[in-house]
Design a protein around this motif. Sequence first.
Motif, PDB file in Angstrom:
ATOM      1  N   GLU B  98       0.543   0.972  -6.384  1.00 33.16           N
ATOM      2  CA  GLU B  98       1.977   1.145  -6.198  1.00 33.16           C
ATOM      3  C   GLU B  98       2.418   0.808  -4.769  1.00 33.16           C
ATOM      4  N   ALA B  99       1.661   1.274  -3.786  1.00 29.80           N
ATOM      5  CA  ALA B  99       2.018   0.994  -2.391  1.00 29.80           C
ATOM      6  C   ALA B  99       1.988  -0.515  -2.124  1.00 29.80           C
ATOM      7  N   LEU B 100       0.986  -1.198  -2.688  1.00 20.00           N
ATOM      8  CA  LEU B 100       0.875  -2.641  -2.462  1.00 20.00           C
ATOM      9  C   LEU B 100       1.958  -3.410  -3.219  1.00 20.00           C
ATOM     10  N   ARG B 101       2.296  -2.912  -4.407  1.00 23.11           N
ATOM     11  CA  ARG B 101       3.331  -3.552  -5.213  1.00 23.11           C
ATOM     12  C   ARG B 101       4.660  -3.560  -4.450  1.00 23.11           C
ATOM     13  N   ALA B 103       5.164  -3.025  -1.257  1.00 18.17           N
ATOM     14  CA  ALA B 103       5.058  -3.806  -0.023  1.00 18.17           C
ATOM     15  C   ALA B 103       5.203  -5.296  -0.329  1.00 18.17           C
ATOM     16  N   LEU B 128      -1.597 -12.231   2.112  1.00 12.51           N
ATOM     17  CA  LEU B 128      -1.097 -10.981   2.679  1.00 12.51           C
ATOM     18  C   LEU B 128      -1.895  -9.790   2.136  1.00 12.51           C
ATOM     19  N   HIS B 132      -4.871  -7.383   4.029  1.00 15.07           N
ATOM     20  CA  HIS B 132      -4.717  -5.927   4.054  1.00 15.07           C
ATOM     21  C   HIS B 132      -5.921  -5.229   3.420  1.00 15.07           C
ATOM     22  N   ALA B 135      -9.028  -5.542   5.549  1.00 10.22           N
ATOM     23  CA  ALA B 135      -9.009  -4.667   6.721  1.00 10.22           C
ATOM     24  C   ALA B 135      -9.328  -3.225   6.328  1.00 10.22           C
ATOM     25  N   VAL B 136      -8.775  -2.780   5.210  1.00  9.70           N
ATOM     26  CA  VAL B 136      -9.059  -1.411   4.760  1.00  9.70           C
ATOM     27  C   VAL B 136     -10.530  -1.284   4.379  1.00  9.70           C
TER      28      VAL B 136
END
Lengths: 265, 265
Positions: B98-101, B103, B128, B132, B135-136
Amino acid sequence: MLDLDDYGTSDFLQILKRRHPELLAMSDAPDAVSRAHISESSLRSYEGTTVLAVVYNAGVIMAGDRQATEGYQVGERRIQKVYPVDRHSAIAVAGAAGPCIEMAKLFQVEVEFYEKTEGMSLSLEGQANFLSHLVRSNLALAMQGLIVLPLFAGYDLKRQRGRIFKYDAIGGRYEEDTYYAIGSGGKDARTTLKKRYTPEISRQEALESVAEALWDAADEDIATGGPDLIRKIFPTLYTITEEGVAEIPEATVEELYRDLISRLM
Amino acid sequence: MTGNPIPTCNETPAFVFAPWNLKDTDMSTPYYVSPEQIRQDKEDFVRRGIAQAKEVVVLEFRDGLLMVAENPRKTTFKISEIYDRIALAAAGRIAEYEALRVAGIRESEIKGFRYYREDVTAKWLTNLYSQHMGAVAQAWDAKPLEIELLVCEIGIPDASTHSGTQRNQIYHIAFDGIYSEEEKYAVIGGRATTITELLEQRYTDGLEMAAALQLVTETFQTVETDSEDDYEITPETIEVACLEQTAERRKFRRLSTDEVARLLS
């Protein structure tokens, strides 16, 4: 890494203001713009317009002429003043062309952004209220003479009817039940609509009234463009019903005007 | 030895923990772990999560891309609209997806507002997300994201190519940001390999939407029948969406349960 901090904000304008204020000419505090002395003659912006909306038995019609003026000159003959927003709403703008187009574009993005992030459409009333904020945030530019006034119309799925909202320069929002027209030729268009409008007017009658209202506006107001039969430029007309927003094909609009002209001759 | 085993320095230490994998018995002196081992640990950790995730299939049909997910829920979706031609599908943790969607929608709208709507591409969005997620996954003090993504874009009609359209694009992004370009179809989720094998045998080019949907549901049913708990694939237990060439600007459309039932009958 992706900036995930904005999660939970469905307001695109807030995100732009925070992250990319340079993209907004109309943000609340563009000091450079508000302090700059903008004289009307030095800033050659396109203005002059007639845009209108009429509620009919299946929804609402929204229309606008195509001409933008620059002082006493025609600046642009094919400008678009009516923009679909989502599946059931459209915005028409009058005023300084640059800020007008930006506001319409921003408003459309805003409503779509809300719909995609939330997973459901923003209600018509919600859209109308949000547009108030947009108009108000343009106040600094409006004080410099770069006024933007929108007319907003849509089909309210909950109330099952077409609705029209008009605005004042400081963001006041007022609903009209029947018809309304704004812009330099707005008053003339309203006079025609006043004579022709009947409650529960049919689609065909409404289209004819709209064509005639825009004709009268162009007749009385030098800044409003009439139908151009030589260049084939005609006003843009949209219907908004339960099925969605639909543009009236150019051929149909041409026919409306040919009929009107033959009646007037 | 007791005490807090987590290094407090901000620099990446020479010895690295996988703190999310620590059990009480492991609380001893920090030890050296090779980079290969760290990567393997993280991969195992994510794989255990993804193994339980139900599958999402994206496949090319005659008019675009069809996306089907096993998902009995009615309001939490695994497939969603990102931008005009771009959709996102995910398997794994809904909250992380959801957070990635959101964003993705946000960054796309910002890019489209700044430049032009057609400048927003799946390739750009994939990079993109990839950066991300990478990196995580590489951060020593963070848990890798337990999701896999499919970024899909429907081709732009383009007169310069022989087929008349630019081809559709499907990018598969793994938890660590490593992505690959897929052709014709792609599958994510626990039993992705099995489903891919089945599709290899059965997929043909130029399927109608109904045929494509039937192919996917049959494949799902085959996999479910083979599994321990018998689970029936019905229009109520799948989520279907598509990117359609015939649509206007916004190509994404979610199919209602009724429409899915009609296509499957």
